[in-house]
Each structure stands twice: as C-alpha cells, then as structure tokens.
Design an enzyme around this catalytic site. Structure first.
Site, mmCIF file in Angstrom:
data_model
loop_
_atom_site.group_PDB
_atom_site.id
_atom_site.type_symbol
_atom_site.label_atom_id
_atom_site.label_comp_id
_atom_site.label_asym_id
_atom_site.label_seq_id
_atom_site.Cartn_x
_atom_site.Cartn_y
_atom_site.Cartn_z
ATOM 1 C CG PHE A 150 -0.283 0.435 2.501
ATOM 2 C CD1 PHE A 150 -0.074 1.784 2.787
ATOM 3 C CD2 PHE A 150 0.161 -0.494 3.432
ATOM 4 C CE1 PHE A 150 0.556 2.190 3.956
ATOM 5 C CE2 PHE A 150 0.792 -0.099 4.610
ATOM 6 C CZ PHE A 150 0.990 1.241 4.865
ATOM 7 C CE LYS A 174 -3.100 -8.459 -4.202
ATOM 8 N NZ LYS A 174 -3.613 -7.484 -3.203
ATOM 9 C CD GLU A 177 -5.755 -6.077 0.330
ATOM 10 O OE1 GLU A 177 -4.806 -5.912 -0.467
ATOM 11 O OE2 GLU A 177 -5.754 -6.961 1.211
ATOM 12 C CB SER A 227 4.652 -7.392 5.804
ATOM 13 O OG SER A 227 3.803 -8.452 5.409
ATOM 14 C CB CYS A 282 10.655 -0.631 2.818
ATOM 15 S SG CYS A 282 11.282 -0.144 1.216
ATOM 16 C CD GLU A 376 8.310 -2.645 8.295
ATOM 17 O OE1 GLU A 376 7.701 -3.711 8.140
ATOM 18 O OE2 GLU A 376 8.804 -2.000 7.347
HETATM 19 P P1 NAD Z 1 1.437 -6.600 3.199
HETATM 20 O O1 NAD Z 1 2.474 -7.663 3.275
HETATM 21 O O2 NAD Z 1 0.364 -6.590 4.208
HETATM 22 O O3 NAD Z 1 0.700 -6.647 1.769
HETATM 23 C C1 NAD Z 1 1.423 -6.720 0.568
HETATM 24 C C2 NAD Z 1 0.579 -7.451 -0.463
HETATM 25 O O4 NAD Z 1 0.319 -8.769 0.006
HETATM 26 C C3 NAD Z 1 -0.779 -6.788 -0.707
HETATM 27 O O5 NAD Z 1 -1.039 -6.787 -2.089
HETATM 28 C C4 NAD Z 1 -1.758 -7.666 0.063
HETATM 29 O O6 NAD Z 1 -3.007 -7.764 -0.562
HETATM 30 C C5 NAD Z 1 -1.091 -9.036 0.078
HETATM 31 N N1 NAD Z 1 -1.338 -9.799 1.315
HETATM 32 C C6 NAD Z 1 -1.564 -9.315 2.561
HETATM 33 N N2 NAD Z 1 -1.689 -10.319 3.450
HETATM 34 C C7 NAD Z 1 -1.531 -11.463 2.757
HETATM 35 C C8 NAD Z 1 -1.523 -12.844 3.121
HETATM 36 N N3 NAD Z 1 -1.736 -13.241 4.361
HETATM 37 N N4 NAD Z 1 -1.307 -13.764 2.149
HETATM 38 C C9 NAD Z 1 -1.098 -13.387 0.878
HETATM 39 N N5 NAD Z 1 -1.092 -12.084 0.477
HETATM 40 C C10 NAD Z 1 -1.297 -11.138 1.397
HETATM 41 O O7 NAD Z 1 2.218 -5.210 3.172
HETATM 42 P P2 NAD Z 1 1.607 -3.734 3.226
HETATM 43 O O8 NAD Z 1 1.079 -3.500 4.602
HETATM 44 O O9 NAD Z 1 0.741 -3.489 2.076
HETATM 45 O O10 NAD Z 1 2.928 -2.866 3.005
HETATM 46 C C11 NAD Z 1 3.810 -2.503 4.026
HETATM 47 C C12 NAD Z 1 4.973 -3.443 4.122
HETATM 48 O O11 NAD Z 1 5.650 -3.519 2.875
HETATM 49 C C13 NAD Z 1 6.021 -2.994 5.122
HETATM 50 O O12 NAD Z 1 6.458 -4.116 5.840
HETATM 51 C C14 NAD Z 1 7.135 -2.432 4.259
HETATM 52 O O13 NAD Z 1 8.410 -2.458 4.835
HETATM 53 C C15 NAD Z 1 7.053 -3.352 3.096
HETATM 54 N N6 NAD Z 1 7.680 -2.773 1.919
HETATM 55 C C16 NAD Z 1 8.906 -3.258 1.576
HETATM 56 C C17 NAD Z 1 9.582 -2.716 0.501
HETATM 57 C C18 NAD Z 1 10.939 -3.235 0.130
HETATM 58 O O14 NAD Z 1 11.450 -2.800 -0.876
HETATM 59 N N7 NAD Z 1 11.548 -4.117 0.880
HETATM 60 C C19 NAD Z 1 9.001 -1.676 -0.238
HETATM 61 C C20 NAD Z 1 7.727 -1.213 0.128
HETATM 62 C C21 NAD Z 1 7.080 -1.775 1.224
#
Ligand code: NAD
Length: 485
Positions: A150, A174, A177, A227, A282, A376
C-alpha cells in the site's frame, strides 16, 4: 462514494470481477469513502492469465527497440498527468501532495531506465574455437505477476511493470486492496501509450488472489513487495510450485550517529527520514544509535521533529488499525522506561477529524530488547539507543533480522568505510537518511528484507525478468575440430 466501483483490467478492458466480494476504499486523509475494490477469485485470475498468454507470442516477438517506444510515450503521459496522479496517490494513501509528486517523479525515472534496456540486453558473442561462435540472448519468461503493497501506490508497481514488459513479458498486477485506484490509472496510460491489449492486466483482491497467483501453472515468475511475514508465505508458495520468485519484505533501518556528525544536517536528515510518507517507507529511519555523546544532535532532532505538522507537512497513516498499532508501540516503550521526547499520540487534524494521523515521535533511552527497537513500526517514530563504541552500534544493527538499509552520519571517511564494510544491510548511506540507490543502480535489501536472488530494479532486474539462451553455431566447413565437435 467519490469514484465509480473499481474493476479489474483484463485484455485491455475494465471488467467486473466474478467473485461478488468487495471492500470499501477509505481515504486516510479524512475518512472519505472513495470507492469499492473487488476481491477477485481464481476465475478472475484465469481470465487475466488467458489474456496475457494470448498477447505473449506477438509481444515477445516484437523487437525490444519497438517495445520500448511504448515506454517513451508512457513517460510523457506520466509527466503530462503528474498532478492528477499525485492527487490520486495522496487521496488513497494519505501522503502529502509533495511526497506524491516525488513518487510520480520516481515513476518517470524508472520508466526512463526501461527505455534504456535495449542498450543493456545486447547479449554476447565470441568465436570460441575456429569457425565456432557462442552467443547469448535474454529471452522473456512469459506471463509474470507483480504483487505490491500500500505504501507506494504508483512507484512500486513501476519498479516492476516497465522493465518486465519492455523485456517482452506479459504481466498480471495485483495492487494493494488498500490503495487500488492509482494502478487503474496507470493501465489507462499504458493503453494510451500504445501497449497492446493483454500485455498488462490488473486483478484486484486479497490473500485469495495472491495464493491463486502463486499456484497458477501458467505464471512463470512472481515478484512481491510487502511485509516480511507475507513475503515468506509468497516466496515459499511460489517456489514450491517451481516458479521464479523475488519477494521483498519489511525493514528496521538503523542510523548510526557519531559525535563528529554535522548537527544541523544530521538532525534534518534523521527527522525527514523517520517522518517522510508518515514513516511508511521501507527505507525510513526507524532506529537511531547515538555513539558517544550526541545530546546536542538529539536536541536538534527534536527541534526538527516539532516543525513537522500533521495535515500540513506530515501525511496520514494508512488506517485506524495502523494508527492504533503505532500508538501502542509508543506507549509500550514508555512503560518499559524509555523517554518520549516528542509525542505524536492522540493527534487530530482540524477539519479532518476522521483522518488517521500520528504526529512525529522521538523516543530516547530505548534499550535494544524493547519492541520499538526490534520491530518495524511503520509510522513517524524514531527509537534512539545509546552506545559507547561503533562496534556496539554495529552489533545492534547486525543482530536485527532485517537488512534493508543502514546509514552513518560522520565526517570521518575511514569510520564511514568501517561501517559500510560491517553493516548487514543491502543499501547503506553515508550522511544520507534514505539511501535509495537511483537508476541504473538496483534496489534490494538483505536478510529478512528480501527472499530470492538479485534485486528488483535497475540492471539486476534483467536477470529476474528474462532467461538466458546460449547458442553455439558452426557454418564454416573449415571450422576447427575439437572436443566440442
Ligand atoms: P502486506 O504484506 O500486508 O501486503 C502486501 C501485499 O500482500 C498486498 O497486495 C496484500 O493484498 C497481500 N497480502 C496481505 N496479506 C496477505 C496474506 N496473508 N497472504 C497473501 N497475500 C497477502 O504489506 P503492506 O502492509 O501493504 O505494506 C507494508 C509493508 O511492505 C512494510 O512491511 C514495508 O516495509 C514493506 N515494503 C517493503 C519494501 C521493500 O522494498 N523491501 C518496499 C515497500 C514496502
């Protein structure tokens, strides 16, 4: 509801998902109901994969110099629509308008890189023995998927889509959401730029669609950004289905501040790094380690933090759940004996009472075992620890399971090099609070911040989005005879 209900984008058309499940899209800025997003089913994914498979033979056979023409036009369209894209980004994500402008500018830079790919994939050729040549070619994989988080509604999708598509693949995106609007607009711009139908498709949804992507037999590669918890799930599931996978996870980035650091510049960088995009980056500074006496610098950091005003130069965090989670971390630290120097809890912005804001927060005298030191937080919070030596600081940084970024603030070049060599992170800054490598350098962390080989952007992404074909040819009757003949 400000916008129409969101639809998937399949084969060049916006279409309703078949699942019947949906979710509200709420603006973190003021709680306004923006739209609804469909939570698609595997049937919807099948339709998108079918469209991508249909487009692949023609797109992959189009010479790369022609393919990148679409991205020259797409770049111009990003520039032309910058203001509208930035406004949409702020609306759905909560970041400030100027942060959103920077995000779209980064999309433009990423696209510029994609237009340079013909120069980088020329392959190699060598006469390996008399009259016998070996040659390598980068061949696209087929249908690939990109799952995004997000916190950067436009930038992270643009980490993957221009390179993967310019290299000849067809993509299923994808979006998160929580911020599904921007990607729909990117799809429209790609179509306007001349991208053939089916080359780029969008399937909205949640865990169900992510699992379906990892299991789909016709998807060759999966890139994921989000994450660490979900990165591990996706990496395991996709690779157990024999797919190529690169999964970027969360972070806990440490800034090491030495007593010889320039106070004003250091304080400005620390405050900007921890609070930019409301700490939802991140690459955000989340932990600071003061080595020796850095009290004067900490005073200045507090001064800088107090200049950051929620609703003005500080955006909202994504939702209420996140706001409460961040506040819980701060309260826990206080209970465990840390000192809250600047307190961002219970922040309200006049006229935006339903917005989800956390003010800038500076916590001092944090101990390495506390949750604010290890987890985090993903909010505008900096946790300050104190050590007597650089080696103690490095031990704290090294012990953290993540490894996205680390920075050092000092005027001593030898000491900076010592830290670059020993910090356990993929991206290191010297007097830089957010050490994001710019194109053509690639982006990617280490340890539990990334699973898989290579990085997601820049030159490194070429290896992820293509496979190498090696051909050996002999046309000459007088070619040398050797063990290969
Ligand atoms: P998230 O892991 O909750 O969601 C990421 C994606 O995974 C979304 O599209 C979501 O729909 C999907 N998702 C969520 N839960 C899921 C599950 N249980 N099973 C399968 N798919 C699932 O992450 P977020 O809250 O959207 O974003 C924030 C996180 O992203 C932070 O931890 C941040 O550090 C990380 N991030 C990392 C980088 C990097 O380059 N390392 C860059 C941007 C964000």
């Amino acid at each position: 509801m400000k916008y129409n209900a969101i639809q998937n984008y399949v084969g060049g058309n916006f279409t309703d998902a078949s699942s019947g499940r949906s979710m509200d899209v709420i603006s973190p800025i003021d709680g306004n109901h923006l739209s609804t997003v469909p939570l698609s089913s595997s049937t919807d994914l099948d339709a998108a994969v079918m469209a991508a498979k249909k487009a692949f033979p023609s797109w992959s056979k189009t010479p790369i110099k022609e393919r990148v023409q679409v991205f020259f036009k797409y770049k111009t369209l990003l520039e032309k629509n910058l203001k509208e894209l930035a406004e949409l980004c702020s609306e759905e994500n909560g970041k400030t308008y100027s942060e959103s402008v920077a995000e779209i500018e980064k999309c433009i830079e990423l696209t510029e890189f994609a237009t340079s790919l013909p120069q980088l994939v020329t392959g190699e050729i060598l006469e390996v023995s008399k009259g016998v040549e070996c040659r390598t070619e980068h061949v696209p994989l087929g249908v690939v998927a990109s799952i995004v988080p997000f916190n950067f509604p436009s930038m992270v999708p643009n980490w993957t889509l221009p390179n993967a598509i310019a290299l000849g693949n067809c993509m299923i995106m994808k979006p998160s959401e929580k911020v599904p609007l921007s990607v729909g607009r990117l799809a429209e711009l790609l179509k306007e730029a001349g991208l053939p139908d089916g080359v780029f498709n969008v399937v909205h949804g949640d865990v169900e669609i992510v699992n379906a992507i990892c299991d789909h037999p016709d998807i060759e590669a999966v890139s994921f950004v989000g994450s660490t918890k979900v990165a591990k799930i996706v990496y395991q599931r996709a690779t157990s289905n024999y797919k190529r996978c690169l999964a970027l996870g969360g972070a806990k980035n440490h800034l090491m501040v030495l007593p010889d650091a320039i106070p004003g510049m250091t304080a400005q960088n620390v405050a900007a790094s921890m609070s930019g995009c409301a700490g939802q980056r991140c690459m955000a500074a989340s932990a600071m380690i003061g080595v020796g006496n850095v009290d004067a610098i900490i005073d200045k950091i507090c001064e800088e933090a107090r200049k950051i005003v929620p609703g003005e130069n500080l955006g909202a965090v994504i939702n209420k759940e996140s706001q409460q989670r961040i506040e819980r971390f701060i309260s826990e630290a206080e209970k465990d004996g840390a000192k809250i120097l600047v307190d961002g809890r219970n922040t309200k912005v006049a006229g935006k009472e339903n917005g989800t804001y956390v003010g800038p927060t500076v916590i001092d005298f944090v101990k390495p075992g506390m949750s604010v030191a290890t987890e985090e937080i993903f909010g505008p919070v900096i946790s300050i620890m104190r050590t007597n030596t650089v080696d103690e600081a490095l031990a704290i940084e090294n012990a953290n399971p993540y490894g996205n970024a680390a920075s050092v603030f000092t005027q001593n070049g030898g000491m900076a090099r010592y830290i670059i060599d020993r910090a356990s992170a993929g991206m290191i800054g010297v007097n830089v609070g957010v050490p994001v490598p710019r194109e053509p350098f690639s982006f990617g962390g280490w340890n539990e911040s990334k699973f898989g080989v290579g990085d997601i952007t820049g030159k490194s992404s070429i290896e992820f989005w293509t496979k190498l074909k090696k051909s050996t040819t002999k046309w000459n009757a007088e070619a040398g005879v050797n063990w290969m003949s």
